[in-house]
Design a protein around this motif. Sequence first.
Motif, mmCIF file in Angstrom:
data_model
loop_
_atom_site.group_PDB
_atom_site.id
_atom_site.type_symbol
_atom_site.label_atom_id
_atom_site.label_comp_id
_atom_site.label_asym_id
_atom_site.label_seq_id
_atom_site.Cartn_x
_atom_site.Cartn_y
_atom_site.Cartn_z
ATOM 1 N N ARG A 14 -11.513 -0.422 -4.766
ATOM 2 C CA ARG A 14 -10.329 0.399 -5.013
ATOM 3 C C ARG A 14 -10.318 1.600 -4.072
ATOM 4 O O ARG A 14 -11.263 2.377 -4.054
ATOM 5 C CB ARG A 14 -10.308 0.889 -6.475
ATOM 6 C CG ARG A 14 -9.249 1.941 -6.789
ATOM 7 C CD ARG A 14 -7.839 1.390 -6.638
ATOM 8 N NE ARG A 14 -6.836 2.440 -6.710
ATOM 9 C CZ ARG A 14 -6.272 2.873 -7.845
ATOM 10 N NH1 ARG A 14 -6.654 2.351 -8.995
ATOM 11 N NH2 ARG A 14 -5.351 3.814 -7.829
ATOM 12 N N THR B 291 0.819 -1.207 0.000
ATOM 13 C CA THR B 291 0.000 0.000 0.000
ATOM 14 C C THR B 291 0.855 1.258 0.000
ATOM 15 O O THR B 291 0.605 2.202 -0.742
ATOM 16 C CB THR B 291 -0.937 0.017 1.224
ATOM 17 O OG1 THR B 291 -1.824 -1.100 1.139
ATOM 18 C CG2 THR B 291 -1.768 1.299 1.252
ATOM 19 N N LYS C 177 -0.148 11.851 -4.641
ATOM 20 C CA LYS C 177 -0.528 11.482 -6.009
ATOM 21 C C LYS C 177 0.256 12.283 -7.044
ATOM 22 O O LYS C 177 0.797 13.358 -6.741
ATOM 23 C CB LYS C 177 -2.024 11.674 -6.249
ATOM 24 C CG LYS C 177 -2.538 13.079 -6.035
ATOM 25 C CD LYS C 177 -4.024 13.186 -6.380
ATOM 26 C CE LYS C 177 -4.899 12.354 -5.474
ATOM 27 N NZ LYS C 177 -5.012 12.924 -4.103
ATOM 28 N N TYR D 242 4.128 5.574 -1.889
ATOM 29 C CA TYR D 242 3.955 6.914 -1.335
ATOM 30 C C TYR D 242 5.152 7.433 -0.547
ATOM 31 O O TYR D 242 5.401 8.632 -0.515
ATOM 32 C CB TYR D 242 2.744 6.944 -0.391
ATOM 33 C CG TYR D 242 1.451 6.458 -0.998
ATOM 34 C CD1 TYR D 242 0.876 7.123 -2.076
ATOM 35 C CD2 TYR D 242 0.791 5.352 -0.486
ATOM 36 C CE1 TYR D 242 -0.318 6.690 -2.623
ATOM 37 C CE2 TYR D 242 -0.403 4.909 -1.027
ATOM 38 C CZ TYR D 242 -0.956 5.578 -2.097
ATOM 39 O OH TYR D 242 -2.135 5.145 -2.639
ATOM 40 N N ASP E 115 -7.442 4.592 -2.030
ATOM 41 C CA ASP E 115 -6.105 5.158 -1.957
ATOM 42 C C ASP E 115 -5.937 5.861 -0.629
ATOM 43 O O ASP E 115 -6.884 6.447 -0.092
ATOM 44 C CB ASP E 115 -5.871 6.162 -3.096
ATOM 45 C CG ASP E 115 -5.661 5.470 -4.427
ATOM 46 O OD1 ASP E 115 -4.824 4.549 -4.483
ATOM 47 O OD2 ASP E 115 -6.313 5.858 -5.407
ATOM 48 N N ASN F 216 -7.632 5.814 4.238
ATOM 49 C CA ASN F 216 -7.963 5.081 3.014
ATOM 50 C C ASN F 216 -9.339 5.524 2.547
ATOM 51 O O ASN F 216 -10.342 5.273 3.215
ATOM 52 C CB ASN F 216 -7.975 3.575 3.281
ATOM 53 C CG ASN F 216 -6.646 2.932 2.948
ATOM 54 O OD1 ASN F 216 -5.867 3.475 2.181
ATOM 55 N ND2 ASN F 216 -6.376 1.788 3.523
ATOM 56 N N THR G 167 -5.004 8.945 1.196
ATOM 57 C CA THR G 167 -4.942 10.331 0.773
ATOM 58 C C THR G 167 -5.444 11.252 1.868
ATOM 59 O O THR G 167 -5.808 10.799 2.957
ATOM 60 C CB THR G 167 -5.767 10.543 -0.519
ATOM 61 O OG1 THR G 167 -5.529 11.851 -1.038
ATOM 62 C CG2 THR G 167 -7.258 10.363 -0.251
#
Length: 230
Positions: free
Chosen positions: A167, A26, A101, A30, A169, A161, A171
């Motif tokens: 799906r 995961t 991102k 990042y 991400d 999350n 962020t």
Amino acid sequence: IDDNDNLIGLIISIENITKELRIKNTFKRYVSESIVNQIIDDKLDLGMGGSLKHVTVLFADIRGFTAMSEKLIPSKIVELLNNYYTDMIEIIFKNNGTLDKIVGDELMVVFGVPVKLKNTSNHAVKTAVEMQKKLNEFNKKSSLAISIGIGINSGEVISGNIGSVVRSDYTVIGDNVNIAARLCSRAKGSEILISENTFELINKDFKIKKMLDFAAKGKEKKVKNWKVIY
């Protein structure tokens, strides 16, 4: 099975689906490997949803990229971006930033999640200065010079999350993210603009110049901002 359909052996496939591997998969996109290890040690919860965190958000955007890309063949654009992102992300990870991102020619970086940092504002401004200086070196070696505008804001955001079960991400979202984006849009090439929140938190070692307040979409009051001199 051989050519005559006789069974001659078997294959056993083992997949590591431990929690640690899921965390690594995961977050390795990042953050640096050292931060991934801290996340594992802290046993971060990767469930859906978010929590309120105080962070600093940095946006960096290439100026005039659309016009530039019209003059280059696709392979050259990809090569240019890959080389640029390689240099920038190395700086981000070195300063314990989280690459939230990449959207086209824009970078979004967060300081303070998933691992806590002391004075995220200092980390963000230091990163921005190093990015601009590195870009100057990059342009000396590149066949095409580029410039970036950077916007930085500090404050509380929703972190976690976010997405669907299929799906999601990791962020951050919230008004303080939007302010950082507005500052980035306002910044000219080679400029670093910071918000009032960030200005009040950074060390006074940074050279700062007050800029004119500006109206931002969705904001009733004009946005106070300062330019970092480097």
